[in-house]
Enzyme design. Sequence first.
Site, mmCIF file in Angstrom:
data_model
loop_
_atom_site.group_PDB
_atom_site.id
_atom_site.type_symbol
_atom_site.label_atom_id
_atom_site.label_comp_id
_atom_site.label_asym_id
_atom_site.label_seq_id
_atom_site.Cartn_x
_atom_site.Cartn_y
_atom_site.Cartn_z
ATOM 1 C CB CYS A 69 -1.067 -0.121 1.221
ATOM 2 S SG CYS A 69 -1.994 -1.521 1.347
ATOM 3 C CG HIS A 110 -3.294 3.178 2.119
ATOM 4 N ND1 HIS A 110 -3.919 2.876 0.804
ATOM 5 C CD2 HIS A 110 -3.346 1.961 2.748
ATOM 6 C CE1 HIS A 110 -4.081 1.549 0.925
ATOM 7 N NE2 HIS A 110 -3.739 0.925 1.971
ATOM 8 C CG ASN A 136 -6.571 -1.516 0.919
ATOM 9 O OD1 ASN A 136 -5.557 -0.928 0.084
ATOM 10 N ND2 ASN A 136 -6.073 -1.844 1.971
HETATM 11 N N1 ACO Z 1 -17.466 -10.152 8.881
HETATM 12 C C1 ACO Z 1 -17.997 -10.446 10.063
HETATM 13 N N2 ACO Z 1 -17.110 -10.742 11.090
HETATM 14 C C2 ACO Z 1 -15.971 -10.779 10.828
HETATM 15 C C3 ACO Z 1 -15.184 -10.537 9.620
HETATM 16 C C4 ACO Z 1 -16.099 -9.980 8.535
HETATM 17 N N3 ACO Z 1 -15.896 -9.786 7.360
HETATM 18 N N4 ACO Z 1 -13.866 -10.537 9.758
HETATM 19 C C5 ACO Z 1 -13.644 -10.766 10.878
HETATM 20 N N5 ACO Z 1 -14.639 -10.921 11.672
HETATM 21 C C6 ACO Z 1 -14.799 -11.085 12.932
HETATM 22 C C7 ACO Z 1 -13.900 -11.945 13.684
HETATM 23 O O1 ACO Z 1 -13.780 -13.581 13.536
HETATM 24 C C8 ACO Z 1 -13.778 -11.541 14.853
HETATM 25 O O2 ACO Z 1 -14.603 -12.454 15.702
HETATM 26 P P1 ACO Z 1 -14.455 -13.106 17.213
HETATM 27 O O3 ACO Z 1 -14.442 -11.725 17.880
HETATM 28 O O4 ACO Z 1 -15.438 -14.017 17.348
HETATM 29 O O5 ACO Z 1 -13.212 -13.954 17.128
HETATM 30 C C9 ACO Z 1 -14.145 -10.174 15.171
HETATM 31 O O6 ACO Z 1 -14.835 -9.954 13.987
HETATM 32 C C10 ACO Z 1 -13.165 -9.240 15.294
HETATM 33 O O7 ACO Z 1 -11.902 -9.479 14.538
HETATM 34 P P2 ACO Z 1 -10.832 -8.363 14.218
HETATM 35 O O8 ACO Z 1 -9.832 -8.978 13.044
HETATM 36 O O9 ACO Z 1 -10.464 -8.312 15.586
HETATM 37 O O10 ACO Z 1 -11.618 -7.311 13.516
HETATM 38 P P3 ACO Z 1 -11.070 -5.778 13.485
HETATM 39 O O11 ACO Z 1 -12.169 -4.658 14.089
HETATM 40 O O12 ACO Z 1 -9.620 -5.665 13.490
HETATM 41 O O13 ACO Z 1 -11.347 -5.736 11.888
HETATM 42 C C11 ACO Z 1 -10.133 -5.507 9.838
HETATM 43 C C12 ACO Z 1 -10.783 -6.187 10.913
HETATM 44 C C13 ACO Z 1 -11.186 -4.562 9.212
HETATM 45 C C14 ACO Z 1 -9.404 -6.326 8.982
HETATM 46 C C15 ACO Z 1 -8.926 -4.406 10.480
HETATM 47 O O14 ACO Z 1 -8.118 -5.229 11.507
HETATM 48 C C16 ACO Z 1 -8.161 -3.738 9.466
HETATM 49 O O15 ACO Z 1 -8.687 -2.827 8.871
HETATM 50 N N6 ACO Z 1 -6.902 -4.053 9.718
HETATM 51 C C17 ACO Z 1 -5.830 -3.081 8.863
HETATM 52 C C18 ACO Z 1 -5.761 -3.583 7.529
HETATM 53 C C19 ACO Z 1 -4.876 -2.578 6.977
HETATM 54 O O16 ACO Z 1 -4.489 -1.557 7.097
HETATM 55 N N7 ACO Z 1 -3.626 -3.439 6.251
HETATM 56 C C20 ACO Z 1 -2.510 -2.696 5.432
HETATM 57 C C21 ACO Z 1 -2.745 -2.438 4.108
HETATM 58 S S1 ACO Z 1 -3.302 -3.598 3.111
HETATM 59 C C22 ACO Z 1 -1.740 -3.966 2.069
HETATM 60 O O17 ACO Z 1 -0.723 -3.505 2.247
HETATM 61 C C23 ACO Z 1 -2.192 -4.597 0.929
#
Ligand code: ACO
Length: 333
Positions: free
Chosen positions: A114, A255, A285
């Site tokens: 990214c 980003h 993204n």
């Molecule tokens: N729908 C419903 N529930 C979900 C989903 C979904 N799509 N995905 C995960 N969950 C659940 C999980 O299983 C978890 O359940 P549990 O509590 O029963 O175990 C719960 O939701 C919380 O999961 P988290 O992973 O802790 O959720 P979080 O609030 O962190 O959100 C997300 C996830 C959106 C992926 C976030 O962590 C994020 O945006 N991370 C950063 C991404 C990023 O910036 N990456 C860098 C750039 S990308 C690149 O370089 C290509």
Amino acid sequence: MAYAAFRSIGAYVPQKVLTNNDLAEMVDTSDEWIYKRTGIKERRIAAKEEKTSDMGTKAAELAIERSGVPREDIDLVVCGTISPDYFNMPATATIISNNLGLNSPMAFDMSAACTGFIYSLSIAKAFVESGMKKNVLVVGAEKLSAITDFTDRGTCILFGDGAGAAVISATENKEEAIIDIHTAADGAYADLLMTPNGGSGSQHDALESEAAGCYMQMKGNETFKIAVRTLTKDVKEILAHNNIESDSIKHFVPHQANLRIIKAVGDALKMKKEQVVLTVEKYGNTSGASIPMAINDIYEKGELKAGELMLLDAFGGGLTWGSALVPFSPLKK
Ligand code: ACO
């Protein structure tokens, strides 16, 4: 001394829209969960035959036309991408260059996930300031749908396809110049975001590597926390280092990974709502393409004017991160 000026912007988005409700029919998720956790409503998906280079070429055509720089004068093409047409070779930048009919410029891809656009911009700045090149086409293009596992709800809800491009050219006028670019990486966190197969680190033999390991895998929550911490520190540093107050920034172009990350960093900088450029809701993204697509969005709305200062920031796989202070300096006013 030559300085590097950000002359123009262009972008391309594929036709097909994939909504959160569409995804809810594919994996166990909901529009409400995705929107609340990420700020994303929909994203674009390229057609099967549409390659990263095709999208990059369309964005670049616009950027070159808007720049006023003759295309035969482009002497470097850098393409930030993690979804190249072909892994290893040839570089997508060479295909884009050929599609555009350029005059055999140096052309290569930049793998910084990214942060690909900011890394590529820093290469453009360095080549122009050293005098080695005069007009650089910087492209960020991604067909992330080609490397997304659409059975993994932790990643498939985030990513989309698209491309953006900019022309950076030499100027003697310091007022027009890109002010500063920060770039950094920490490979200790390489396993947070990766496509494990298909390369020399692959645990599978070549015939097996078509399997799921060629798709992106991410430890989202850990990545999220590091992103907020690192980006906040980085943007504060680049502003302080250049004695610039956040209210001098006309457009904060982060980003577009997650609205919650953008808000956390924007709040830490005391950015007002009208300073923050947001496209995450409609495009998701798009990795290396997200920043130039967002800049193009404000340009096409008539909101980006000559001389206005942009602050860019990005964070991605590697881990990589970076920020840039960039005045918009078109030749055509
Ligand atoms: N729908 C419903 N529930 C979900 C989903 C979904 N799509 N995905 C995960 N969950 C659940 C999980 O299983 C978890 O359940 P549990 O509590 O029963 O175990 C719960 O939701 C919380 O999961 P988290 O992973 O802790 O959720 P979080 O609030 O962190 O959100 C997300 C996830 C959106 C992926 C976030 O962590 C994020 O945006 N991370 C950063 C991404 C990023 O910036 N990456 C860098 C750039 S990308 C690149 O370089 C290509």
